[in-house]
Design a protein around this motif. Structure first.
Motif, PDB file in Angstrom:
ATOM      1  N   PHE A 138      68.808  29.430  23.208  1.00 31.15           N
ATOM      2  CA  PHE A 138      69.847  28.632  24.089  1.00 31.15           C
ATOM      3  C   PHE A 138      70.597  29.590  24.615  1.00 31.15           C
ATOM      4  O   PHE A 138      71.023  29.216  25.717  1.00 31.15           O
ATOM      5  N   GLY A 173      65.085  23.557  17.663  1.00 25.00           N
ATOM      6  CA  GLY A 173      64.402  22.380  18.516  1.00 25.00           C
ATOM      7  C   GLY A 173      65.221  21.092  18.391  1.00 25.00           C
ATOM      8  O   GLY A 173      65.277  20.404  19.652  1.00 25.00           O
ATOM      9  N   SER A 174      65.712  20.665  17.453  1.00 20.19           N
ATOM     10  CA  SER A 174      66.326  19.358  17.312  1.00 20.19           C
ATOM     11  C   SER A 174      67.585  19.549  17.820  1.00 20.19           C
ATOM     12  O   SER A 174      68.157  18.489  18.127  1.00 20.19           O
ATOM     13  N   GLY A 188      70.922  20.567  20.564  1.00 22.88           N
ATOM     14  CA  GLY A 188      71.066  20.538  21.918  1.00 22.88           C
ATOM     15  C   GLY A 188      71.496  21.834  22.218  1.00 22.88           C
ATOM     16  O   GLY A 188      71.205  22.395  23.342  1.00 22.88           O
ATOM     17  N   THR A 189      72.348  22.468  21.701  1.00 28.24           N
ATOM     18  CA  THR A 189      73.206  23.762  22.223  1.00 28.24           C
ATOM     19  C   THR A 189      73.087  24.821  20.817  1.00 28.24           C
ATOM     20  O   THR A 189      72.672  24.413  19.717  1.00 28.24           O
ATOM     21  N   LEU A 191      59.327  20.973  20.322  1.00 35.32           N
ATOM     22  CA  LEU A 191      60.962  20.604  20.532  1.00 35.32           C
ATOM     23  C   LEU A 191      61.538  21.757  21.492  1.00 35.32           C
ATOM     24  O   LEU A 191      62.268  21.335  22.683  1.00 35.32           O
ATOM     25  N   LEU A 192      61.366  22.943  21.146  1.00 31.21           N
ATOM     26  CA  LEU A 192      61.967  23.918  21.973  1.00 31.21           C
ATOM     27  C   LEU A 192      61.439  24.179  23.321  1.00 31.21           C
ATOM     28  O   LEU A 192      62.423  24.314  24.376  1.00 31.21           O
ATOM     29  N   ARG A 248      60.612  21.682  25.377  1.00 29.21           N
ATOM     30  CA  ARG A 248      61.096  20.451  25.900  1.00 29.21           C
ATOM     31  C   ARG A 248      62.634  20.666  26.162  1.00 29.21           C
ATOM     32  O   ARG A 248      62.977  20.613  27.180  1.00 29.21           O
ATOM     33  N   ARG A 249      63.359  21.489  25.018  1.00 28.41           N
ATOM     34  CA  ARG A 249      64.920  21.815  25.214  1.00 28.41           C
ATOM     35  C   ARG A 249      64.990  22.738  26.252  1.00 28.41           C
ATOM     36  O   ARG A 249      65.912  22.680  27.008  1.00 28.41           O
ATOM     37  N   ILE A 250      64.104  23.989  26.058  1.00 27.96           N
ATOM     38  CA  ILE A 250      64.415  25.159  27.121  1.00 27.96           C
ATOM     39  C   ILE A 250      63.851  25.184  28.363  1.00 27.96           C
ATOM     40  O   ILE A 250      63.847  25.970  28.990  1.00 27.96           O
TER      41      ILE A 250
END
Lengths: 470, 445
Positions: free
Chosen positions: B266, B352-353, B355-356, B437-438, B440-442
């Protein structure tokens, strides 16, 4: 004062916004108090000092029963198995004493503390129990035990210890005591009779019988050498164990509360550094707010946050039966002194760092060292005395001294005065260190900004120094 | 592959070039392990009494009598190397050499030290520097000559198992001395009742016979009840509490490290580092794979250093690593590989779960601590009530701790194979979830 309160309220609002903050402040400690409390209770139950001895009595005579009864009386934690057999022999030996008059070892033998689950104790089972450390030793009383003693002949008692160092030795010491006590008059009678016979003073079988009667009479009670027990005070470890057997939260609630309050408050060090890096404090510092108000507001917010967390977790501990509610006022005084000390410590630590990662690191090191050293993870009475002394360099130790006195030893105001006083001293010391370091930076700033009006309003540590340098 | 390894190497370099991270990832867990070792070096899991010698004291204030200083008998029997080799001989030479007395008495349990005065001994007991103290009064020998004497065993708390154990030993000595005293008294009384032996006694002709009588009476071998001490053949391995906690500390800190490294993605995104690498001619899967490989290898380094450091530290603190048990190094290596994989996967899944970065590190740490507690950190899960003990099976920490415990008990590869397989399976699941998840997040698509 109004400015201080506004800054404090603002900080509190920022800190407590979002459910995640509440989860970390209250939720996580609550879960940990619960889990650790259950673990402590289970741990204490698993290590209660019961020393089981399996006895294979092949003689089943009054003498062998007397031996077992005497052995049971030597040390309270000894549990002689199989329980059913020995509770019967005990009741005969002790003339059917009421249960409350029996020693704890004898009472224990009336319960199923042998973990035999109804099985008959055989030599094979005893060996298996010894290997698995269910029992600490096996004593085998041979057939003909009573007959040998009656004649003054030798009889061999087998003692097989388990693998542990201490428990089997305690059992062996107790066995030797009983053996020397039971055999003493026989030795005296036999040796005396033999010498007198050799010198022609006495003859015949009656000589030994007469000497044995005389030796038994000489043994008393009281015996020729009485070993008196001098017991001082209360054994804190035993009190602690007894209370934790009933409720593990008595230890987890104060310990984890003190730990999380320290973690939360020390978080101020990183937050101050972060605010400095982000320039938030610079902006606030340019407002018509005095440095003392800004600092006071931050400290007040931290103090209130810590106090609130302490109060909520203590109430929860009380609900779980930790027992701090008996002296709520004393608890509040200790909590206030502790929160004050840790807040001042956070200020002092904050002056040692420049970046959030440094601040976070130093705060983590501080709590990870001070919390266990001070006895929040394990009671200090379990550690060596030098470590106990060292532990009192941590405010945690003083806080827990007071809280444990209230929880475990029905403490009163007198028990919290000294720890609270020391915590206030900690607070004063840290505060002086923190403020002095702030003054030092202010001096630098004053020099660099000698002609500027902003110097008075600036809080050097909070970032103005960097700005001037730029 | 070269790119993948280059990214991984870069991750490791970044991690271990920072002194703050070295402090938190290596020095801090070693420091906690040292504290635990100092506090609980002698506590063995499942045993109720610490496996250490029991410190006791002895104060002999006995002034003696015409039979000599009988208080010294206690001192000689209890202390391994008595200051004097012989007792003050009595006028008739009756107690010439009672050194054989109680030579079979097993005193391995106690570390006995002489204390100069009674006040000091009581103070040491009250401060719990001594578990108990034997206090022999000034008139002990004189009182015994008059048939009744008293000694005191001083300890804290009535139900003090170790204090009472010491009292048992003192009582054994007292019983033996009493046996000697009664034997002597009865014999002398009998000899005096006959005119011939009375004369022999008065002229000293029976001194040798009586001295032999005293020595024989003092020997445990004279007792009609002989204790045959059968040494235990089976010596089951045990796990020290300090070892158990050291393993949990290592697992916890490796998990924290893996989590923080995963969460650093992140940071990389916030600082545009990730975007820059993304536009380079490198496939996203290589970038993410390289970073994950770096996290895994960094975790392996951390775990290896912690295990080695803890073993070294324990030796430096004066206790052996495993009390004679050889740890299966191959088994340990396989287990470490699996544990670190599971910890890294879990770190990726938690990151991954979130948000920051802040969310990932703060809540992730809390989540890891809670999972660890449920999985057996600090307390073996068997101590938890049901269904908490069953719940622990879903945590990777449980399988990791159970594996280390088996190795500490002398188990080999086969004993930890199920643990390693379960941990590897968990790692695969965690990595898959974390990766998805990662990505998707990043923003990798």
């Amino acid at each position: 004062m109004r400015n201080v309160w506004i800054i404090a309220r603002n900080d509190l609002q920022i800190t407590l916004q979002g459910w995640q903050s509440w989860f970390l402040l209250i939720g996580v400690p609550v879960l940990i108090i619960y889990l650790v409390g259950m673990g402590i209770q289970g741990f204490v139950q698993s290590v209660s000092p019961t020393i089981r001895i399996d006895i294979l009595d092949w003689d089943r005579s009054p003498a062998s029963r007397a031996f077992v009864a005497a052995l049971a009386d030597t040390n309270e934690p000894l549990v002689l198995c199989p329980a059913r057999d020995f509770s019967q022999s005990m009741s005969r030996a002790e003339s059917r004493e009421p249960l409350e008059n029996l020693s704890r070892a004898q009472r224990g033998m009336t319960d199923d503390m042998c973990l035999l689950a109804g099985a008959k104790l055989s030599p094979e089972l005893a060996q298996e129990r010894l290997s698995n450390e269910v029992t600490s030793a096996i004593i085998t009383i041979p057939k003909g035990f009573a007959a040998a003693l009656e004649k003054g002949d030798k009889t061999i008692l087998n003692f097989q210890p388990g693998a542990a160092l201490v428990a089997p030795q305690i059992a062996f010491g107790a066995t030797q005591q009983v053996v020397t006590r039971m055999g003493g008059p026989i030795v005296a009678a036999r040796l005396s009779s033999e010498l007198l016979k050799a010198r022609g003073v006495e003859t015949g079988l009656e000589s030994y019988a007469a000497r044995l009667a005389e030796a038994k009479a000489s043994w008393g009670p009281p015996p020729p050498i009485q070993v008196r027990t001098g017991v001082t005070g209360l054994n804190e470890k035993l009190i602690l164990r007894a209370q934790l057997l009933k409720n593990g939260f008595k230890m987890s609630a104060p310990g984890i509360t003190v730990m999380f309050v320290m973690i939360s408050i020390l978080g101020m060090t990183a937050s101050l550094a972060e605010e400095r890096i982000l320039g938030i404090l610079r902006r606030v510092g340019m407002m018509p707010v005095r440095q003392a108000h800004l600092l006071g507001g931050k400290l007040l917010a931290t103090f209130l946050l810590g106090w609130f967390q302490f109060a909520v977790l203590t109430l929860l501990g009380e609900w779980l039966g930790a027992g701090l509610g008996s002296a709520p006022l004393a608890t509040m005084v200790v909590a206030s002194a502790y929160v004050l000390a840790v807040t001042a410590m956070a200020l002092a630590l904050a002056t040692l760092t420049r970046t959030p990662s440094q601040a976070s690191a130093i705060a983590t090191v501080a709590w990870v060292v001070l919390v266990p050293l001070g006895g929040a993870w394990w009671p200090l009475i379990l550690v060596p005395s030098w470590m106990r002394t060292l532990g009192h360099l941590s405010p945690v130790a003083w806080c827990l001294d007071a809280l444990n006195a209230l929880v475990f030893y029905q403490g009163t105001w007198a028990d919290v005065v000294l720890p609270s006083g020391v915590l206030v001293l900690f607070a004063a010391l840290f505060f002086v260190v923190g403020v002095r370091r702030l003054d030092y930076h202010q001096g630098d700033l004053g020099q660099s900004a000698r002609d500027g009006d902003r110097a008075e309003a600036a809080v050097p540590y909070f970032g103005i120094q960097t700005i001037d340098a730029e | 592959m070269t790119k993948l390894l280059a990214i991984a190497r870069h991750e490791i370099t970044l991690r271990y070039a920072d002194p703050v991270i070295l402090l938190l990832a290596i020095a801090l867990p070693l420091l906690i392990a040292a504290l635990v070792n100092l506090a609980f070096a002698h506590v063995v899991l499942g045993r109720s009494i610490p496996e250490a010698k029991v410190p006791v004291g002895i104060v002999n204030r006995d002034k003696g009598s015409q039979w000599g200083n009988l208080g010294t008998l206690f001192v000689r029997a209890l202390t391994p190397e008595p200051a004097a080799t012989t007792l003050p001989a009595n006028p008739t030479g009756m107690l010439r050499d009672p050194t054989g007395m109680l030579r079979n008495l097993r005193l391995a349990l106690f570390a006995v030290r002489g204390v100069a005065d009674e006040t000091e001994a009581r103070r040491l007991v009250e401060r719990e520097e001594l578990v108990a103290a034997l206090l022999i009064p000034p008139n002990f020998s004189e009182d015994l000559a008059m048939e009744r004497a008293t000694v005191e065993v001083y300890f804290v708390g009535r139900e003090n198992v170790l204090g009472v154990a010491f009292k048992n030993v003192v009582e054994t000595l007292a019983n033996t001395i009493s046996t000697v005293e009664i034997t002597l008294r009865m014999t002398v009384k009998g000899l005096l009742s006959d005119p011939l032996t009375r004369t022999e006694l008065q002229t000293g002709m029976l001194d040798d016979a009586i001295a032999d009588l005293v020595l024989t009476a003092a020997l445990l071998e004279s007792n009609p009840i002989q204790i045959q001490y059968i040494p235990s053949i089976v010596q089951p391995a045990q796990v020290k509490l300090a070892h158990y906690l050291a393993a949990t500390i290592a697992i916890m800190f490796v998990s924290f490290g893996a989590l923080v490294m995963s969460a650093n993605l992140f940071h990389d995104k916030a600082q545009w580092t990730l975007q820059r690498t993304y536009i380079s001619p490198t496939r996203p899967v290589i970038i993410l794979g390289g970073q994950v490989l770096g996290i895994y290898l960094a975790g392996l380094i951390q775990m290896s250093v912690l295990v080695a450091g803890m073993a070294f530290m324990e030796q430096a603190l004066g206790s052996s690593t495993a009390d004679g048990i050889k740890i299966d190094l191959l088994g340990l290596t396989i287990l470490i590989l699996a544990v670190v994989a599971a910890a890294t996967g879990m770190g990726a899944a938690i990151a991954g779960s979130a948000g920051t970065y802040t969310e990932a590190t703060n809540y992730g740490r809390a989540f890891l601590v809670l999972m660890g507690l449920a999985g057996g950190f600090f307390f073996p899960v068997e101590l938890f009530p049901q269904p908490l003990d069953l719940l622990s099976r879903v945590t990777f920490q449980y399988w990791a701790i159970a594996g280390f415990t088996k190795l500490a008990l002398g188990g080999g590869i086969t004993s930890i194979l199920p643990h390693s397989l379960i941990l590897t399976a968990m790692a695969i699941v965690f990595f898959a979830v974390g990766n998805w998840l990662l990505r998707r997040r990043i923003g990798f698509v």
